[in-house]
Design a protein around this motif. Structure first.
Motif, short mmCIF file in Angstrom:
data_model
loop_
_atom_site.label_atom_id
_atom_site.label_comp_id
_atom_site.label_asym_id
_atom_site.label_seq_id
_atom_site.Cartn_x
_atom_site.Cartn_y
_atom_site.Cartn_z
N LEU A 127 4.43 10.39 -6.20
CA LEU A 127 5.54 10.83 -7.03
C LEU A 127 5.08 11.12 -8.46
O LEU A 127 5.54 12.09 -9.09
CB LEU A 127 6.64 9.76 -7.03
CG LEU A 127 7.39 9.56 -5.71
CD1 LEU A 127 8.35 8.40 -5.82
CD2 LEU A 127 8.14 10.84 -5.33
N ARG A 128 4.18 10.25 -8.97
CA ARG A 128 3.67 10.52 -10.32
C ARG A 128 2.88 11.81 -10.38
O ARG A 128 3.02 12.60 -11.34
CB ARG A 128 2.80 9.33 -10.77
CG ARG A 128 3.58 8.07 -11.10
CD ARG A 128 2.70 7.05 -11.81
NE ARG A 128 1.60 6.61 -10.96
CZ ARG A 128 1.69 5.59 -10.13
NH1 ARG A 128 2.82 4.91 -10.01
NH2 ARG A 128 0.65 5.23 -9.40
N HIS A 175 9.69 13.31 -20.31
CA HIS A 175 9.86 11.97 -19.76
C HIS A 175 9.58 12.00 -18.26
O HIS A 175 10.25 12.72 -17.52
CB HIS A 175 11.28 11.45 -20.01
CG HIS A 175 11.53 11.07 -21.43
ND1 HIS A 175 11.21 9.86 -21.96
CD2 HIS A 175 12.08 11.79 -22.45
CE1 HIS A 175 11.54 9.80 -23.22
NE2 HIS A 175 12.08 10.98 -23.55
N LEU A 176 8.56 11.26 -17.87
CA LEU A 176 8.26 11.17 -16.44
C LEU A 176 9.17 10.14 -15.80
O LEU A 176 9.51 9.13 -16.42
CB LEU A 176 6.80 10.77 -16.24
CG LEU A 176 5.76 11.73 -16.81
CD1 LEU A 176 4.36 11.20 -16.56
CD2 LEU A 176 5.92 13.11 -16.20
N PRO A 177 9.60 10.35 -14.56
CA PRO A 177 10.54 9.41 -13.92
C PRO A 177 9.88 8.04 -13.72
O PRO A 177 8.68 7.92 -13.48
CB PRO A 177 10.86 10.08 -12.58
CG PRO A 177 9.70 11.00 -12.32
CD PRO A 177 9.25 11.48 -13.68
N GLY A 178 10.71 7.00 -13.86
CA GLY A 178 10.23 5.64 -13.65
C GLY A 178 10.09 5.31 -12.17
O GLY A 178 10.27 6.18 -11.31
N PRO A 179 9.75 4.06 -11.85
CA PRO A 179 9.59 3.68 -10.44
C PRO A 179 10.90 3.79 -9.67
O PRO A 179 11.96 3.44 -10.17
CB PRO A 179 9.11 2.22 -10.53
CG PRO A 179 9.57 1.76 -11.87
CD PRO A 179 9.52 2.95 -12.77
N ILE A 199 0.84 -1.20 0.00
CA ILE A 199 0.00 0.00 0.00
C ILE A 199 0.87 1.25 0.00
O ILE A 199 0.61 2.22 -0.74
CB ILE A 199 -0.95 -0.03 1.22
CG1 ILE A 199 -1.90 -1.22 1.12
CG2 ILE A 199 -1.72 1.28 1.34
CD1 ILE A 199 -2.77 -1.41 2.33
N TYR A 200 1.92 1.23 0.82
CA TYR A 200 2.81 2.39 0.90
C TYR A 200 3.50 2.65 -0.44
O TYR A 200 3.58 3.79 -0.90
CB TYR A 200 3.85 2.15 1.99
CG TYR A 200 5.00 3.13 1.97
CD1 TYR A 200 4.85 4.42 2.44
CD2 TYR A 200 6.24 2.75 1.44
CE1 TYR A 200 5.92 5.31 2.41
CE2 TYR A 200 7.29 3.64 1.41
CZ TYR A 200 7.13 4.91 1.90
OH TYR A 200 8.17 5.80 1.86
N ALA A 201 3.99 1.57 -1.05
CA ALA A 201 4.68 1.75 -2.34
C ALA A 201 3.73 2.27 -3.40
O ALA A 201 4.09 3.14 -4.22
CB ALA A 201 5.30 0.42 -2.78
N ASN A 202 2.47 1.78 -3.38
CA ASN A 202 1.51 2.25 -4.37
C ASN A 202 1.18 3.71 -4.16
O ASN A 202 1.14 4.51 -5.10
CB ASN A 202 0.25 1.39 -4.29
CG ASN A 202 -0.77 1.78 -5.33
OD1 ASN A 202 -0.51 1.72 -6.53
ND2 ASN A 202 -1.95 2.19 -4.87
N GLU A 203 0.94 4.07 -2.87
CA GLU A 203 0.63 5.48 -2.58
C GLU A 203 1.83 6.36 -2.86
O GLU A 203 1.69 7.48 -3.39
CB GLU A 203 0.19 5.62 -1.12
CG GLU A 203 -1.14 4.96 -0.81
CD GLU A 203 -2.28 5.62 -1.56
OE1 GLU A 203 -2.20 6.83 -1.83
OE2 GLU A 203 -3.26 4.92 -1.88
N ARG A 204 3.02 5.85 -2.50
CA ARG A 204 4.23 6.64 -2.75
C ARG A 204 4.44 6.85 -4.24
O ARG A 204 4.76 7.94 -4.70
CB ARG A 204 5.43 5.93 -2.14
CG ARG A 204 6.78 6.60 -2.37
CD ARG A 204 7.84 5.86 -1.58
NE ARG A 204 9.16 6.43 -1.80
CZ ARG A 204 10.02 5.99 -2.70
NH1 ARG A 204 9.68 4.98 -3.49
NH2 ARG A 204 11.21 6.55 -2.84
#
Length: 472
Positions: free
Chosen positions: A40-41, A184-188, A31-36
């Motif tokens: 960021l996006r 270019h948007l930053p990747g993960p 959940i944290y990684a998805n929200e993070r």
């Protein structure tokens, strides 16, 4: 005996606790990684919106002749600008990040046509730095243009390739003038090490805590298990320590109450049987004396045989009552030596039993009781099988005294009843042999008092095997 730690209370509680913590951390981390990632996006998209809108506003305030020169002077990190008479994107705003950026730019620039296109591409990572691409020493600061050229230079050819989101925009500046943008948007981004470190520390702390808690429960349970094993082996003065949580303390207290009552009952039964066996000796002796005065030899022999049978029954009943309740101390002895000595004594009195015990086998036991049990097995083999062989060997974590014979054996349905007191399978073996039927019962009681067991099985093609199995 190898103990699997995951089969113990402590091992399973630690395993379940760590598994639950890891699962909860995994869900929370997902959940944290998805929200993070979503945050960021959103931040990257909002940054592109503001930078594109700002650049478009500056170009609108500039004459058409000067716009191209101004665009060439703009140096943005992940955005490339170009002025053209036609839009390079003309099929709407699509979906995804490009659509959100296009709507954001349109909100900042009212009455402006904005077209967008989104796709996933592979590019060289700008985070990659070559060893020679380091800033100069502090005492030699570079010029502003040189530093700017270094920061915005394309990544080297050997930089690793990463997947990124490319957004193409076409923003109308005026009639016949379009600002074409490629961003270019930053990747993960990799997971922060602090979160992983916190998870590892939490798992260790929770695991240690679970081990301590389960140990407070497991130790009293282990002591209760040992007390129950001692009670099952025939000991009467058995108590379990009352410690640990309330549930375990109540279980230990209930066990102690049960053990005390059971001990009193067993002691009363044994004392009654001992007293009965002792009191029977006086009338039996009187009967023997009177039988000796009978002048008829045949009648006298029949009566003396009955008296002898009564004496044998009394002695064996007393031996059964004492089995497992002996006050003899446990010592470490060699079972092979006991077997050889016992077989030698039996051979001296005409009982055909030989020993096969060449290797020493040390076991902690009550020697006299073990010798009594082995003697009963040997006498049974000699009486009903015409002779026997006594073997002593180790079988895993157990020591085995096996007495086998070559007699007719026993019907399979009667094997379980052979150790019952006063039971004799004479119809299957020899009906001419007299006995009280307590020899195997005594051997079984002695084996159980030592934490072992007595097993009986038929041999192939004939004969019976009796095994006295003891903890080694």
């Amino acid at each position: 005996m190898t103990l699997n730690p995951f089969n113990t209370l402590t091992g399973r509680m630690v395993l379940v606790t760590i598994g639950a913590v890891l699962l909860s951390y995994g869900i929370a981390f997902a959940i944290y990684a998805n929200e993070r990632g979503a945050a960021l996006r959103r931040a990257a998209e909002q940054s592109v919106v503001e930078r594109v809108a700002f650049t478009a506003e500056r170009l609108r305030d500039t004459t058409a002749a000067d716009r191209r020169a101004l665009v060439e002077s703009v140096r943005d990190y992940a955005i490339r600008y170009d002025i053209d008479e036609t839009p390079r994107v003309s099929d709407g705003i699509g979906g995804g990040a490009g659509a959100r950026i296009a709507r954001g730019v349109a909100e900042r620039l009212p009455n402006t046509q904005v077209w967008a296109q989104t796709r996933t591409v592979e590019t060289r990572s700008r985070r990659f730095r070559m060893r020679d691409d380091r800033p100069p020493p502090l005492d030699q600061p570079p010029s502003a243009p040189a530093e700017r050229d270094r920061r915005f230079a394309p990544p080297p050819d050997d930089a690793p390739r990463v997947r990124t989101t490319e957004v193409r925009l076409s923003v109308e500046l005026s009639e016949g003038s379009w600002l074409n943008v490629r961003a270019h948007l930053p990747g993960p981004r990799p997971a922060p090490l602090s979160v992983l470190a916190a998870a590892i520390v939490s798992v260790i702390v929770v695991g240690v805590g679970a081990a301590l808690v389960s140990r407070q429960i497991g130790r009293p349970l282990a002591q209760l298990t040992e007390a129950a094993r001692a009670l099952g082996s025939g000991q009467t003065n058995v108590t379990a320590p009352v410690s640990g949580p309330d549930d375990v303390r109540r279980a230990s207290s209930a066990f102690n109450t049960m053990a005390e009552r059971l001990g009193h009952q067993l002691n009363r039964q044994r004392q009654m049987l001992w007293a009965l066996s002792h009191d029977l000796r006086t009338p039996i002796t009187a009967i023997r004396l009177r039988a000796e005065l009978i002048e008829d030899d045949a009648e006298r022999q029949r009566l003396l045989a009955s008296v002898q049978e009564m004496e044998t029954l009394t002695e064996q009943a007393l031996a059964l009552a004492r089995a497992g309740a002996s006050e003899e101390a446990r010592v470490v002895v060699d079972l092979a030596e006991i077997a050889r000595t016992l077989c030698g004594e039996l051979q001296d009195i005409g009982i055909a039993v030989s020993a096969d015990a060449p290797t020493a086998l040390m076991v902690e036991c009550r020697p006299s009781e073990i010798a009594r049990a082995a003697r009963n097995l040997a006498e049974n083999a000699a009486k009903y099988g015409g002779g026997g062989l006594m073997r002593v060997y180790r079988d895993g974590a157990h020591a085995v005294i096996e007495v086998s014979d070559d007699g007719p054996g026993v019907a399979p349905e009667l094997l379980q009843q052979l150790t019952a007191p006063f039971f004799r399978a004479d119809s299957a073996r020899s009906s001419t042999i007299n006995g009280a039927g307590l020899g195997l019962a005594i051997a079984q009681a002695i084996a159980e008092a030592h934490g072992g067991r007595l097993t009986l099985e038929n041999r192939t093609p004939h004969g019976l095997s009796a095994k006295l199995i003891l903890p080694a």
